[in-house]
Design a protein around this motif. Sequence first.
Motif, PDB file in Angstrom:
ATOM      1  N   ILE A   1     -30.505 -35.411 -10.412  1.00 17.42           N
ATOM      2  CA  ILE A   1     -31.719 -35.066  -9.678  1.00 17.42           C
ATOM      3  C   ILE A   1     -31.603 -33.618  -9.208  1.00 17.42           C
ATOM      4  O   ILE A   1     -30.834 -33.299  -8.317  1.00 17.42           O
ATOM      5  CB  ILE A   1     -31.929 -36.006  -8.470  1.00 17.42           C
ATOM      6  CG1 ILE A   1     -31.917 -37.463  -8.926  1.00 17.42           C
ATOM      7  CG2 ILE A   1     -33.221 -35.656  -7.744  1.00 17.42           C
ATOM      8  CD1 ILE A   1     -32.988 -37.820  -9.926  1.00 17.42           C
ATOM      9  N   GLY A   2     -32.349 -32.745  -9.851  1.00 17.95           N
ATOM     10  CA  GLY A   2     -32.303 -31.320  -9.542  1.00 17.95           C
ATOM     11  C   GLY A   2     -31.969 -30.517 -10.775  1.00 17.95           C
ATOM     12  O   GLY A   2     -30.860 -30.625 -11.302  1.00 17.95           O
ATOM     13  N   ALA A   3     -32.933 -29.724 -11.255  1.00 18.48           N
ATOM     14  CA  ALA A   3     -32.762 -28.992 -12.509  1.00 18.48           C
ATOM     15  C   ALA A   3     -32.576 -27.491 -12.281  1.00 18.48           C
ATOM     16  O   ALA A   3     -33.003 -26.681 -13.096  1.00 18.48           O
ATOM     17  CB  ALA A   3     -33.955 -29.243 -13.432  1.00 18.48           C
ATOM     18  N   GLY A   4     -31.935 -27.136 -11.167  1.00 14.13           N
ATOM     19  CA  GLY A   4     -31.530 -25.757 -10.973  1.00 14.13           C
ATOM     20  C   GLY A   4     -30.297 -25.452 -11.806  1.00 14.13           C
ATOM     21  O   GLY A   4     -29.930 -26.213 -12.718  1.00 14.13           O
ATOM     22  N   ALA A   5     -29.621 -24.359 -11.482  1.00  9.29           N
ATOM     23  CA  ALA A   5     -28.462 -23.961 -12.281  1.00  9.29           C
ATOM     24  C   ALA A   5     -27.357 -25.007 -12.225  1.00  9.29           C
ATOM     25  O   ALA A   5     -26.817 -25.418 -13.260  1.00  9.29           O
ATOM     26  CB  ALA A   5     -27.946 -22.604 -11.798  1.00  9.29           C
TER      27      ALA A   5
ATOM     28  N   GLY B   1     -34.001 -26.993 -25.212  1.00 12.62           N
ATOM     29  CA  GLY B   1     -32.617 -27.262 -24.830  1.00 12.62           C
ATOM     30  C   GLY B   1     -32.004 -26.143 -24.009  1.00 12.62           C
ATOM     31  O   GLY B   1     -30.776 -26.042 -23.916  1.00 12.62           O
ATOM     32  N   CYS B   2     -32.847 -25.325 -23.376  1.00 14.20           N
ATOM     33  CA  CYS B   2     -32.371 -24.215 -22.545  1.00 14.20           C
ATOM     34  C   CYS B   2     -33.096 -24.234 -21.204  1.00 14.20           C
ATOM     35  O   CYS B   2     -34.287 -24.528 -21.148  1.00 14.20           O
ATOM     36  CB  CYS B   2     -32.631 -22.870 -23.221  1.00 14.20           C
ATOM     37  SG  CYS B   2     -31.767 -22.612 -24.768  1.00 14.20           S
ATOM     38  N   ASN B   3     -32.363 -23.911 -20.149  1.00 16.68           N
ATOM     39  CA  ASN B   3     -32.978 -23.698 -18.840  1.00 16.68           C
ATOM     40  C   ASN B   3     -33.135 -22.188 -18.664  1.00 16.68           C
ATOM     41  O   ASN B   3     -32.247 -21.509 -18.152  1.00 16.68           O
ATOM     42  CB  ASN B   3     -32.111 -24.291 -17.731  1.00 16.68           C
ATOM     43  CG  ASN B   3     -32.807 -24.275 -16.377  1.00 16.68           C
ATOM     44  OD1 ASN B   3     -33.626 -23.412 -16.088  1.00 16.68           O
ATOM     45  ND2 ASN B   3     -32.471 -25.236 -15.542  1.00 16.68           N
TER      46      ASN B   3
ATOM     47  N   LEU C   1     -30.415 -20.542 -16.273  1.00 15.26           N
ATOM     48  CA  LEU C   1     -29.248 -20.336 -17.131  1.00 15.26           C
ATOM     49  C   LEU C   1     -29.698 -19.766 -18.481  1.00 15.26           C
ATOM     50  O   LEU C   1     -29.521 -20.383 -19.525  1.00 15.26           O
ATOM     51  CB  LEU C   1     -28.489 -21.649 -17.323  1.00 15.26           C
ATOM     52  CG  LEU C   1     -27.854 -22.252 -16.066  1.00 15.26           C
ATOM     53  CD1 LEU C   1     -27.431 -23.687 -16.324  1.00 15.26           C
ATOM     54  CD2 LEU C   1     -26.678 -21.420 -15.590  1.00 15.26           C
ATOM     55  N   PRO C   2     -30.293 -18.589 -18.469  1.00 16.73           N
ATOM     56  CA  PRO C   2     -30.822 -18.014 -19.712  1.00 16.73           C
ATOM     57  C   PRO C   2     -29.720 -17.752 -20.731  1.00 16.73           C
ATOM     58  O   PRO C   2     -28.605 -17.362 -20.376  1.00 16.73           O
ATOM     59  CB  PRO C   2     -31.469 -16.702 -19.247  1.00 16.73           C
ATOM     60  CG  PRO C   2     -30.788 -16.373 -17.951  1.00 16.73           C
ATOM     61  CD  PRO C   2     -30.474 -17.691 -17.318  1.00 16.73           C
TER      62      PRO C   2
ATOM     63  N   GLU D   1     -20.463 -20.600 -15.568  1.00 10.56           N
ATOM     64  CA  GLU D   1     -19.207 -20.810 -16.281  1.00 10.56           C
ATOM     65  C   GLU D   1     -19.057 -22.274 -16.697  1.00 10.56           C
ATOM     66  O   GLU D   1     -18.635 -22.580 -17.820  1.00 10.56           O
ATOM     67  CB  GLU D   1     -18.028 -20.376 -15.410  1.00 10.56           C
ATOM     68  CG  GLU D   1     -18.031 -18.887 -15.090  1.00 10.56           C
ATOM     69  CD  GLU D   1     -16.801 -18.458 -14.308  1.00 10.56           C
ATOM     70  OE1 GLU D   1     -15.805 -19.215 -14.296  1.00 10.56           O
ATOM     71  OE2 GLU D   1     -16.838 -17.381 -13.699  1.00 10.56           O
ATOM     72  N   THR D   2     -19.397 -23.169 -15.785  1.00  5.24           N
ATOM     73  CA  THR D   2     -19.267 -24.599 -16.084  1.00  5.24           C
ATOM     74  C   THR D   2     -20.141 -24.994 -17.266  1.00  5.24           C
ATOM     75  O   THR D   2     -19.704 -25.736 -18.155  1.00  5.24           O
ATOM     76  CB  THR D   2     -19.649 -25.439 -14.857  1.00  5.24           C
ATOM     77  OG1 THR D   2     -18.838 -25.049 -13.742  1.00  5.24           O
ATOM     78  CG2 THR D   2     -19.441 -26.921 -15.129  1.00  5.24           C
TER      79      THR D   2
END
Length: 367
Positions: free
Chosen positions: A22-26, A59-61, A65-66, A155-156
Amino acid sequence: MSEPIARERNTVPRPYGSIAVIGAGAWGTALAAVARRAGREVRLWGRNEEDIATIAKTGCNLRYLPGVQLPEGIAASCDMEAVLKGAEAVLIVTPSVTLRDICRQMAPYLAADAPVVLCAKGIETGSGKLLSEVAGEELPGHHFGALSGPTFASETVRNFPTAVTLAFPFAQAHRREPQAAPASRMALSLGSASFRPYISDDLVGVEVAGAVKNVVAIACGMMTGAGYAENTRAALITWGIDEMKALAEMLGGRRETIAGLSGVGDLTLTCSSTTSRNMSFGVQLGRGIDRQNVFNGNKVVVEGEVNAISVIDLADRIGLEMPVCRAVYDILHGGAELRDTFAALWSRPLTGENRILNFALQHPSGS
């Protein structure tokens, strides 16, 4: 870290097969990638329809997270019910100030036996409650844990080797059969060749470390931006660790937890790089940039800015002195001048470095 010899147990540990994030930030997106690489079925919820549509299509945020391609198979949606349906475990990765509202949105759809892992860091402003207490009030009957450690999402998500602490309270039954505990099962659910969770039963210690480290990171950033260097930052980190230990202990946590990844590990990372929003925020303020112009005027969530209020409020309630956090609070929310405030921090009475030497001397500067 030293590794204890595993004891034979009858219980065969089983990972959670389906995980909702829950939460689609970085950080939420990065943890969705972690769970997917570990072989889990993953559904990711976000409130921004454009961002979610982009994740689902490419498939990219691109916002957070560009340039990073996520593992295939992450299902992204703005439909809370669809994301939570059938989820065996849930990671909440939204800002701490939104936690109570997010839990209320989740309540009608969350499976009764699904454990909930809190991946934000903070203390609720006004109540002084840890995030696990807040979630427990809104989602009674669930097991609550926290995931914390030295982790930059950028990094993760790129699959760089990362280690974290995963903490849940252990019931007596879990101490007899630790493989069956939610913390153990969640560690198996997220662990992979590059993502290594360490299991803890000190939820309070891990939560306190996460909340305080954001405030200390702002302090380190302020001093760096003001032109000071490594001596100053090392002192602030050391004092920050001591403030973490003291607060954790007073709330029922353990001081030794602060020596682990969620304490020293996370604090060292956050206070050492402007990749950290808290550190970067402090650096800009230390350089004299007005608050409204920080991050080029863009709206950026800085957890430590809010945490400074809640941490000091809690410290005042329980009678604990936290000089570093107090300095940050006074500058951010009390109108104090930055250099004068930190000068006063260095001019406090001289004391013993440990508890046995319990005395104070007038500082030579006369303050």
